[in-house]
Design an enzyme around this catalytic site. Structure first.
Site, mmCIF file in Angstrom:
data_model
loop_
_atom_site.group_PDB
_atom_site.id
_atom_site.type_symbol
_atom_site.label_atom_id
_atom_site.label_comp_id
_atom_site.label_asym_id
_atom_site.label_seq_id
_atom_site.Cartn_x
_atom_site.Cartn_y
_atom_site.Cartn_z
ATOM 1 C CD GLU A 1 -2.106 -0.132 8.946
ATOM 2 O OE1 GLU A 1 -3.314 -0.132 9.210
ATOM 3 O OE2 GLU A 1 -1.508 -1.119 8.469
ATOM 4 C CG PHE B 1 -1.865 1.009 1.479
ATOM 5 C CD1 PHE B 1 -3.062 1.018 0.778
ATOM 6 C CD2 PHE B 1 -1.656 1.983 2.450
ATOM 7 C CE1 PHE B 1 -4.032 1.983 1.031
ATOM 8 C CE2 PHE B 1 -2.617 2.960 2.710
ATOM 9 C CZ PHE B 1 -3.800 2.946 2.002
#
Ligand code: COS
Length: 385
Positions: free
Chosen positions: A364, A122
């Site tokens: 994150e 990602f």
């Protein structure tokens, strides 16, 4: 439950045994070699770990969020590097496709991600766009039936191994914020895409991150995730909501491991003629850790169930990430303290966990970003009344 209770319990037992008997004995070696052995990666593939969150119709186990959280609590009982091997395929590397992909994109990529044949990665963060993800500068310029990507992505987990990147890039240079961002599914290797050297990190050796550099990297228009431009930032946020729950469950598991090690040590270690577990100041540390780990486990499972019932859990996911990542930091700190001098020594592995879990409060979404998300949502909800 997505699986019947008995099948799920069998899976959970298998994973718990795998962690205990196979992974825990390898922790030092993974740290020394900065790599998870290939045969262990293959065993993870065979167990279906790469595909736990991919729907069954695409070859995964199709676990719901509660089941995934329960498995992650088991997987937290060992070094984080092991989770990273399949973590991106389960979370941020596949869920953009699961949530917003077209049927063709799901058919093309999900089976390979579920089996672990393809490693998904990602690519959101950039050198100058970390917490302010909406300010990213990587560009995707339309050129006939293609897009041409230029820019640099930073700290990208599993980039050295990846066969598929979900890349957030700006398709509309006129729109400065989130609205001009689109998500692309970029297969690797390909011309114009290069991976930097592995980053050298404070901890989590065995988990690899690197820069991903796009220099006139051409991808077909069909690579736009979901086929719709301008939706990439929202996709990224939805992926991160889910990823934050995944990591929170993992933090709850890591805390349980550290508490178990600390308790065993406190019972065995003798000072002043008795086990240090008999001393109330040591007991206080054990008790605080236990209470906090229990709170973490409970809140993660509650948020996971809410998501499974279709609720919007952006606030709850941020609450979980904030609390569990800070909690595991405190638990690791107490674990070092309970182990005393031995806690500072490499031999006991506690200092390694202490360094490993430090990342939980950063990636994150930092703790400060979680606080912002929680407070903004609270204010919005209040204003909507
Ligand atoms: N789910 C769906 N949509 C969401 C969303 C969510 N959880 N959060 C935001 N959005 C939408 C908003 O509704 C908004 O859409 P509209 O313009 O149509 O109203 C759009 O996305 C932009 O949202 P917002 O205005 O909140 O964006 P900001 O630029 O202010 O950024 C934060 C918000 C700070 C929360 C975001 O940049 C963030 O999460 N940063 C951290 C990034 C991160 O975690 N990086 C870690 C590395 S990735 S592994």
């Amino acid at each position: 439950m997505a699986l019947d209770q008995e099948t799920f319990e069998q899976l959970r037992d298998t994973v718990a045994r795998f962690v205990r008997e196979r992974l825990v004995p390898l922790e030092d070696r993974v740290d020394e070699d900065d790599a998870v052995p290939a045969d262990v990666v293959q065993e993870m593939r065979d167990m279906g770990l790469f595909g736990i969150s991919v729907p069954q119709e695409y070859g995964g186990l199709g676990l719901n969020m509660e089941e995934e959280a329960l498995l992650l609590i088991e997987l937290g009982q060992t070094s984080p590097a092991f989770r990273s091997v399949f973590g991106t395929n389960v979370g941020i590397g596949s869920q953009g496709i699961v949530i917003d992909g077209t049927t063709e994109q799901k058919q093309s990529y999900l089976p390979g991600l579920a089996s672990g044949e393809i490693i998904g990665s990602f690519a959101l963060t950039e050198p100058d766009a970390g917490s302010d993800a909406g300010s990213l500068r990587t560009s995707a310029r339309r050129d006939g039936d293609d897009f041409v990507l230029n820019g640099t992505k930073r700290f990208i987990t599993n980039a050295p191994e990846a066969g598929l990147f979900t890349v957030m890039a700006r398709t509309d240079p006129e729109k400065k914020g989130a609205a001009g961002v689109s998500a692309f599914l970029v297969e690797a290797p390909r011309p114009g895409l290069s991976i930097g050297p592995w980053d050298r990190k404070m901890g989590q050796r065995g988990a690899h991150t690197a820069d991903v550099v796009f220099e006139d990297c051409r991808v077909p228009a069909s690579a736009v995730l979901g086929g719709v431009e301008g939706q990439g930032f929202k996709t990224a946020m939805k992926v991160l909501d889910r990823g934050r729950l995944h990591l929170s469950a993992f933090c709850a598991g890591l805390a349980e491991r550290l508490i178990r090690d600390s308790l065993r040590y406190a019972i065995e270690r003798r000072q002043f003629g008795k086990p240090i577990a008999d001393f109330q100041l040591v007991q206080a540390m054990l008790a605080d850790s236990r209470a906090e780990a229990y709170a973490a486990r409970s809140m993660v499972l509650d948020a996971a169930r809410r998501r499974d019932h279709g609720e919007d859990i952006a606030t709850e996911a941020a609450c979980c990430k904030l609390f569990t990542s800070e909690m595991v930091g405190r638990v690791a700190d107490r674990a070092v303290q309970i182990h005393g001098g031995n806690g500072y020594m490499t031999e006991y592995g506690i200092e390694r966990f202490f360094r490993d879990v430090r990342l939980m409060r950063i990636y994150e979404g930092t703790s400060q970003i979680q606080q912002i998300v929680i407070a903004r949502n609270m204010i919005r909800e209040a204003e909507a009344l």
